[in-house]
Design a protein around this motif. Structure first.
Motif, PDB file in Angstrom:
ATOM      1  N   GLN A 201       0.825  -1.204   0.000  1.00 12.05           N
ATOM      2  CA  GLN A 201       0.000   0.000   0.000  1.00 12.05           C
ATOM      3  C   GLN A 201       0.862   1.258   0.000  1.00 12.05           C
ATOM      4  N   ASP A 202       1.976   1.218   0.743  1.00  8.67           N
ATOM      5  CA  ASP A 202       2.873   2.374   0.789  1.00  8.67           C
ATOM      6  C   ASP A 202       3.588   2.569  -0.537  1.00  8.67           C
ATOM      7  N   VAL A 203       3.996   1.461  -1.159  1.00  8.91           N
ATOM      8  CA  VAL A 203       4.625   1.538  -2.477  1.00  8.91           C
ATOM      9  C   VAL A 203       3.640   2.105  -3.485  1.00  8.91           C
ATOM     10  N   ARG A 204       2.406   1.654  -3.397  1.00  9.34           N
ATOM     11  CA  ARG A 204       1.365   2.148  -4.302  1.00  9.34           C
ATOM     12  C   ARG A 204       1.222   3.664  -4.192  1.00  9.34           C
ATOM     13  N   LEU A 205       1.131   4.194  -2.964  1.00  8.38           N
ATOM     14  CA  LEU A 205       0.948   5.630  -2.785  1.00  8.38           C
ATOM     15  C   LEU A 205       2.142   6.409  -3.323  1.00  8.38           C
ATOM     16  N   ALA A 206       3.341   5.889  -3.087  1.00  5.89           N
ATOM     17  CA  ALA A 206       4.537   6.554  -3.596  1.00  5.89           C
ATOM     18  C   ALA A 206       4.529   6.591  -5.121  1.00  5.89           C
ATOM     19  N   LEU A 207       4.110   5.495  -5.741  1.00  4.49           N
ATOM     20  CA  LEU A 207       4.060   5.436  -7.196  1.00  4.49           C
ATOM     21  C   LEU A 207       2.979   6.350  -7.755  1.00  4.49           C
ATOM     22  N   VAL A 208       1.861   6.475  -7.045  1.00  8.88           N
ATOM     23  CA  VAL A 208       0.784   7.343  -7.522  1.00  8.88           C
ATOM     24  C   VAL A 208       1.248   8.791  -7.583  1.00  8.88           C
ATOM     25  N   VAL A 209       1.892   9.289  -6.510  1.00 10.51           N
ATOM     26  CA  VAL A 209       2.307  10.692  -6.509  1.00 10.51           C
ATOM     27  C   VAL A 209       3.431  10.943  -7.518  1.00 10.51           C
ATOM     28  N   LEU A 210       4.193   9.902  -7.837  1.00  8.50           N
ATOM     29  CA  LEU A 210       5.280  10.053  -8.803  1.00  8.50           C
ATOM     30  C   LEU A 210       4.791   9.995 -10.242  1.00  8.50           C
ATOM     31  N   THR A 211       3.846   9.101 -10.517  1.00 11.22           N
ATOM     32  CA  THR A 211       3.491   8.820 -11.915  1.00 11.22           C
ATOM     33  C   THR A 211       2.085   9.227 -12.313  1.00 11.22           C
ATOM     34  N   GLY A 212       1.178   9.368 -11.354  1.00 13.78           N
ATOM     35  CA  GLY A 212      -0.211   9.643 -11.697  1.00 13.78           C
ATOM     36  C   GLY A 212      -0.984   8.391 -12.046  1.00 13.78           C
ATOM     37  N   GLU A 213      -0.303   7.254 -12.086  1.00 11.78           N
ATOM     38  CA  GLU A 213      -0.956   5.971 -12.342  1.00 11.78           C
ATOM     39  C   GLU A 213      -1.432   5.363 -11.024  1.00 11.78           C
ATOM     40  N   ASP A 214      -2.467   4.550 -11.095  1.00  8.00           N
ATOM     41  CA  ASP A 214      -2.926   3.858  -9.896  1.00  8.00           C
ATOM     42  C   ASP A 214      -3.484   2.493 -10.267  1.00  8.00           C
ATOM     43  N   HIS A 215      -2.701   1.478  -9.906  1.00  2.85           N
ATOM     44  CA  HIS A 215      -3.131   0.098 -10.151  1.00  2.85           C
ATOM     45  C   HIS A 215      -3.333  -0.625  -8.819  1.00  2.85           C
ATOM     46  N   GLY A 216      -3.649   0.174  -7.798  1.00  4.02           N
ATOM     47  CA  GLY A 216      -3.894  -0.423  -6.491  1.00  4.02           C
ATOM     48  C   GLY A 216      -2.664  -1.177  -5.991  1.00  4.02           C
ATOM     49  N   THR A 217      -2.917  -2.324  -5.398  1.00  7.50           N
ATOM     50  CA  THR A 217      -1.807  -3.164  -4.937  1.00  7.50           C
ATOM     51  C   THR A 217      -1.636  -4.386  -5.837  1.00  7.50           C
ATOM     52  N   ASP A 218      -2.126  -4.262  -7.068  1.00  5.07           N
ATOM     53  CA  ASP A 218      -2.024  -5.342  -8.046  1.00  5.07           C
ATOM     54  C   ASP A 218      -0.623  -5.327  -8.671  1.00  5.07           C
ATOM     55  N   THR A 219       0.248  -6.176  -8.161  1.00  2.48           N
ATOM     56  CA  THR A 219       1.631  -6.205  -8.629  1.00  2.48           C
ATOM     57  C   THR A 219       1.721  -6.482 -10.123  1.00  2.48           C
ATOM     58  N   THR A 220       0.932  -7.426 -10.604  1.00  4.57           N
ATOM     59  CA  THR A 220       0.973  -7.786 -12.024  1.00  4.57           C
ATOM     60  C   THR A 220       0.617  -6.595 -12.903  1.00  4.57           C
ATOM     61  N   ALA A 221      -0.421  -5.852 -12.496  1.00  7.75           N
ATOM     62  CA  ALA A 221      -0.840  -4.682 -13.278  1.00  7.75           C
ATOM     63  C   ALA A 221       0.244  -3.609 -13.284  1.00  7.75           C
ATOM     64  N   TRP A 222       0.867  -3.389 -12.142  1.00  9.88           N
ATOM     65  CA  TRP A 222       1.927  -2.388 -12.071  1.00  9.88           C
ATOM     66  C   TRP A 222       3.116  -2.785 -12.954  1.00  9.88           C
ATOM     67  N   LEU A 223       3.499  -4.040 -12.864  1.00  8.96           N
ATOM     68  CA  LEU A 223       4.646  -4.492 -13.657  1.00  8.96           C
ATOM     69  C   LEU A 223       4.337  -4.444 -15.151  1.00  8.96           C
ATOM     70  N   GLY A 224       3.087  -4.731 -15.510  1.00  7.51           N
ATOM     71  CA  GLY A 224       2.693  -4.636 -16.915  1.00  7.51           C
ATOM     72  C   GLY A 224       2.768  -3.197 -17.401  1.00  7.51           C
ATOM     73  N   TRP A 225       2.281  -2.272 -16.575  1.00  9.22           N
ATOM     74  CA  TRP A 225       2.351  -0.856 -16.935  1.00  9.22           C
ATOM     75  C   TRP A 225       3.805  -0.419 -17.062  1.00  9.22           C
ATOM     76  N   TRP A 226       4.649  -0.852 -16.130  1.00 10.75           N
ATOM     77  CA  TRP A 226       6.048  -0.460 -16.142  1.00 10.75           C
ATOM     78  C   TRP A 226       6.759  -0.983 -17.387  1.00 10.75           C
ATOM     79  N   GLY A 227       6.445  -2.202 -17.774  1.00 10.93           N
ATOM     80  CA  GLY A 227       7.063  -2.765 -18.971  1.00 10.93           C
ATOM     81  C   GLY A 227       6.725  -1.966 -20.212  1.00 10.93           C
ATOM     82  N   ASP A 228       5.517  -1.403 -20.246  1.00  9.95           N
ATOM     83  CA  ASP A 228       5.084  -0.629 -21.408  1.00  9.95           C
ATOM     84  C   ASP A 228       5.572   0.819 -21.385  1.00  9.95           C
ATOM     85  N   ASN A 229       5.898   1.319 -20.219  1.00 11.71           N
ATOM     86  CA  ASN A 229       6.155   2.759 -20.094  1.00 11.71           C
ATOM     87  C   ASN A 229       7.542   3.137 -19.565  1.00 11.71           C
TER      88      ASN A 229
END
Length: 293
Positions: A201-229
């Motif tokens: 949850q803390d990693v999620r919040l840090a990533l939201v303020v940095l990127t504007g993206e929000d994939h909750g705590t879904d690790t797979t979704a975050w990693l998929g977004w990161w691979g594309d961006n």
């Protein structure tokens, strides 16, 4: 002439009938002017800090550092750094906070020098203060220290979270890279209650303020977004807002300066008084925690 003499004699003999006099003009009220206290110069502040450090009154030392240690200037930063030689925890806390908010560039440099100071990093309370201080300036220079042995070496959850939050306050692509790397490694096998990475949850919040993206705590979704961006990601100068209003307020208070926190406190107090006047009772204020020092 006779009438004038008569009136003069009459008024002298019968003072009760004296003609009314205009009231004396009142002196304008002299309200005391607000005392203007001049801020000491950096040299004066540094001298005062050095002098108090010679003593053993730790409360006085901490109070002096708190009062003078945020005055911008290299002499002040150097003087405050001398407080790290003290064995007193209160003094070290005051020194960390002073350097955290001192705008002089040398303040961060002095903090970075303490990255191996076991009296700080091995003490959970001081470590939280220290890592928040590193993140305050938002400088990429602090990233390596914040990530060094981050999850296996952190002395407790609060320390790990302080490091994560500080990474979220450093608007640099490397911060995102480090946070995503943690998701890949799942914190060295340390898992949260839900089976996902610990502190997800803390990693999620840090990533939201940095990127504007929000994939909750879904690790797979975050990693998929990161691979594309990853290759095209650009970090904006301004922070992205958090999706939860309460967390947004906590985040803002965490990174606010002492002056900003005091102004926010006064504003909350005014609103509380207004509600009390309107409703005839005090409903209480919002949560008191500020998410950090």
């Amino acid at each position: 002439m006779i009438l004038t003499a008569f009136l003069t004699a009459f008024l002298t003999a019968f003072p009760l009938f004296a003609l009314p006099q205009d009231p004396a003009a009142e002196e304008p009220s002299q309200e005391p002017e607000a005392e203007v206290i001049e801020q000491p110069s950096p040299a004066e502040a540094a001298a005062a800090i050095k002098e108090v450090l010679k003593g053993k009154d730790y409360i006085a030392i901490a109070a002096t550092i708190e009062e003078l240690g945020m005055i911008e200037g290299k002499p002040v930063v150097k003087a405050v750094a001398g407080a790290f030689k003290s064995k007193d925890k209160l003094v070290k806390t005051a020194a960390i906070r002073a350097l955290r908010y001192n705008p002089d560039p040398g303040a961060l440099s002095e903090l970075l020098k303490r990255k191996k100071d076991k009296s700080i990093v091995d003490d959970p309370e001081l470590a939280v203060e220290y890592y928040h201080a590193l993140g305050q300036a938002g400088s990429a220079k602090a990233i390596d220290v914040l990530c060094d042995d981050l999850f296996s070496g952190a002395k407790g959850d609060k320390v790990a979270k302080a490091r994560i939050h500080s990474l979220g306050h450093i608007r640099d692509k490397e911060s995102v890279d480090e946070l995503m790397g943690y998701m890949v490694s799942s914190g060295g096998g340390r898992r949260g209650r839900g089976g996902g990475p610990r502190y997800a949850q803390d990693v999620r919040l840090a990533l939201v303020v940095l990127t504007g993206e929000d994939h909750g705590t879904d690790t797979t979704a975050w990693l998929g977004w990161w691979g594309d961006n990853k290759s095209k990601l650009k970090i904006s100068e301004e922070e992205w807002p958090l999706p939860n209003a309460k967390r947004q307020r906590q985040w803002r208070r965490l990174w606010g300066t002492p002056q900003q926190k005091e102004e926010a406190r006064k504003e909350r107090e005014e609103k509380r008084k207004e509600r009390k006047d309107e409703d005839g009772g005090d409903e209480g204020g919002e949560e008191s925690g500020d998410g950090g020092s």
